[in-house]
Design an enzyme around this catalytic site. Structure first.
Site, short mmCIF file in Angstrom:
data_model
loop_
_atom_site.label_atom_id
_atom_site.label_comp_id
_atom_site.label_asym_id
_atom_site.label_seq_id
_atom_site.Cartn_x
_atom_site.Cartn_y
_atom_site.Cartn_z
N CYS A 94 6.51 -5.99 57.82
CA CYS A 94 6.76 -6.61 59.19
C CYS A 94 7.02 -8.01 58.88
O CYS A 94 7.29 -8.83 59.59
CB CYS A 94 5.17 -6.72 59.71
SG CYS A 94 4.52 -4.85 60.34
N HIS A 153 8.06 -6.29 69.03
CA HIS A 153 7.71 -6.27 67.54
C HIS A 153 8.81 -5.45 66.78
O HIS A 153 8.52 -4.37 66.20
CB HIS A 153 6.41 -6.08 67.12
CG HIS A 153 6.05 -6.27 65.75
ND1 HIS A 153 6.68 -6.83 64.74
CD2 HIS A 153 4.98 -5.67 64.94
CE1 HIS A 153 6.43 -6.86 63.58
NE2 HIS A 153 5.25 -6.15 63.63
N CYS A 201 1.01 -11.02 60.04
CA CYS A 201 0.52 -9.82 59.01
C CYS A 201 1.34 -8.82 58.72
O CYS A 201 2.19 -8.70 59.30
CB CYS A 201 -1.03 -9.25 59.98
SG CYS A 201 -0.36 -8.08 61.23
N GLY A 252 1.80 -4.80 57.09
CA GLY A 252 1.04 -3.50 56.53
C GLY A 252 0.81 -3.35 55.31
O GLY A 252 1.74 -3.94 54.59
#
Length: 395
Positions: A92, A352, A382, A384
């Site tokens: 991400c 996203h 953040c 993963g």
């Protein structure tokens, strides 16, 4: 060796399409080429052959975005074949990682002009089939979706590390006692701020619609949603007692974003005033199942490197992977004024597209600082499998 100042001259992005929506017919390499070409076209004084490198984030890479989508974007955009391209993957955080890597190259003098950004088509992410352990197997073989999350997981990984992303958000909600209602209130605010920003034309300077596709605005914004509507949605990951739903989580999306980064010499060649200057960045790790809190330490380290504090911030773009994740981070930053966070809406409303999101956030902060005329901004996500990434910009 002297460290050069790095400026963001411009930043563009596509409207963000929903899963299976308006952009689902567009290949990811074409999406990437579109923003790269649009970025170059907006700076006509710059000779495209002066671009030293193109860095693009891409979280998947298993489909049409294979074989270095950054280089494919360079070629498809019609840039000179002398312009190289490299694709980076920090899940991400890939788009922001691309910006940081490009900025580092410019700061060290390895480049004078660079493009950085990211792309993702979650609609077009393929299913993949592992090669069998032996030839001509008689049994059935399993297809794995590459759209999102864990697949083909190494059995040596502890089970608590490999929980679903949504379960990770539930763990953050547990840790900070975040109720379903608080998460829904946060999600509703994201939609309202995004709708208001579009209505005011605040995205007009950065969004470049894809030619031939009828999509002028981010596709997942719900102008008419309400707490009542959000409250009717069922929990997605914990059927009993769960708080994370499709309504208070970011959707699956398609999109691309790109930024033009230069040093002083490159800035003169563009003939433009920069939007902002890159000040500092940081990347940190955390327990994989608590990935949602990854930005907490990354943001603190980036601010420390920049010699700044939360009180110095005028805007903060925090990726909203989940409302629980964003609220959990905010709970660990008591010094931060929550009113400056995602003033134009966040990923719950805007979307996203994994590899593009970090570049979108950095571009949005740069445009906001330019509109304000001065200030300090921060972008953070953040990631993963337990990481956080942050970038500090100034004007």
């Amino acid at each position: 060796m002297s460290i050069r100042d790095v400026y963001i001259v411009d930043a563009v992005r596509t409207p963000i399409g929903k899963f299976g929506g308006a952009l689902s017919s567009v290949r990811p390499d074409d999406l990437a080429a579109h923003v790269v070409k649009a970025l170059v076209d907006r700076t006509p004084d710059l000779d495209p052959a002066r671009i030293d490198d193109v860095y693009l984030g891409d979280a998947n890479g298993a489909g049409e975005d294979n074989r270095d989508v950054a280089r494919m974007a360079v070629l498809l955009a019609g840039l000179p074949t002398s312009v190289p391209g490299v694709t980076v993957n920090r899940l991400c955080g890939s788009g922001l990682e691309a910006v940081i890597q490009a900025a580092r190259a410019v700061a060290l003098g390895d480049a004078s002009v660079a493009i950085a950004g990211g792309v993702e088509s979650m609609s077009r992410a393929p299913w993949v089939l592992q090669k069998p352990e032996r030839a001509f197997p008689a049994g059935h073989q399993q297809l794995h979706s590459t759209t999102l999350g864990w697949r083909m997981t190494n059995p040596r990984m502890p089970a608590e590390w490999t929980v679903a992303l949504g379960e990770g958000a539930e763990l953050v909600a547990d840790k900070h006692a975040l109720t379903r209602e608080r998460q829904d209130v946060f999600a509703l605010a994201s939609h309202r701020k995004a709708a208001e920003a579009w209505a005011k034309g605040l995205y007009d300077d950065e969004v470049v619609p894809y030619d031939g596709v009828d999509l002028a605005r981010d596709e997942c914004i719900r102008d008419t949603t309400s707490l009542e509507a959000l409250g009717r949605l069922k929990p997605s990951f914990r059927p009993e007692g769960g708080t994370v739903t499709a309504g208070n989580a970011s959707p699956l999306n398609d999109g691309a974003a790109a930024l033009l980064l230069v040093d002083e010499e490159g800035l003169r060649e563009t003939g433009r005033e920069p939007l902002a200057r890159i000040r500092a960045s940081a990347v940190t790790g955390i327990e994989p199942q608590l990935f949602g809190l990854g930005p907490v330490e990354a943001v603190r380290r980036a601010l420390e490197k920049a010699g700044r504090s939360f009180a110095d911030l005028t805007t903060f773009e925090l990726n909203e992977a989940f409302a629980a994740q964003a609220l959990g981070c905010l709970a660990e930053w008591p010094e931060l004024d929550p009113e400056i966070v995602n003033p134009r809406g966040g990923a719950i409303a805007l979307g996203h597209p994994l590899g593009a999101s970090g570049a979108r956030l950095a571009g949005s902060v740069a445009h906001q600082l330019a509109a304000a005329g001065s200030g300090t901004g921060l972008a953070a996500l953040c990631i993963g499998v337990g990481q956080g990434i942050a970038l500090v910009l100034e004007r």
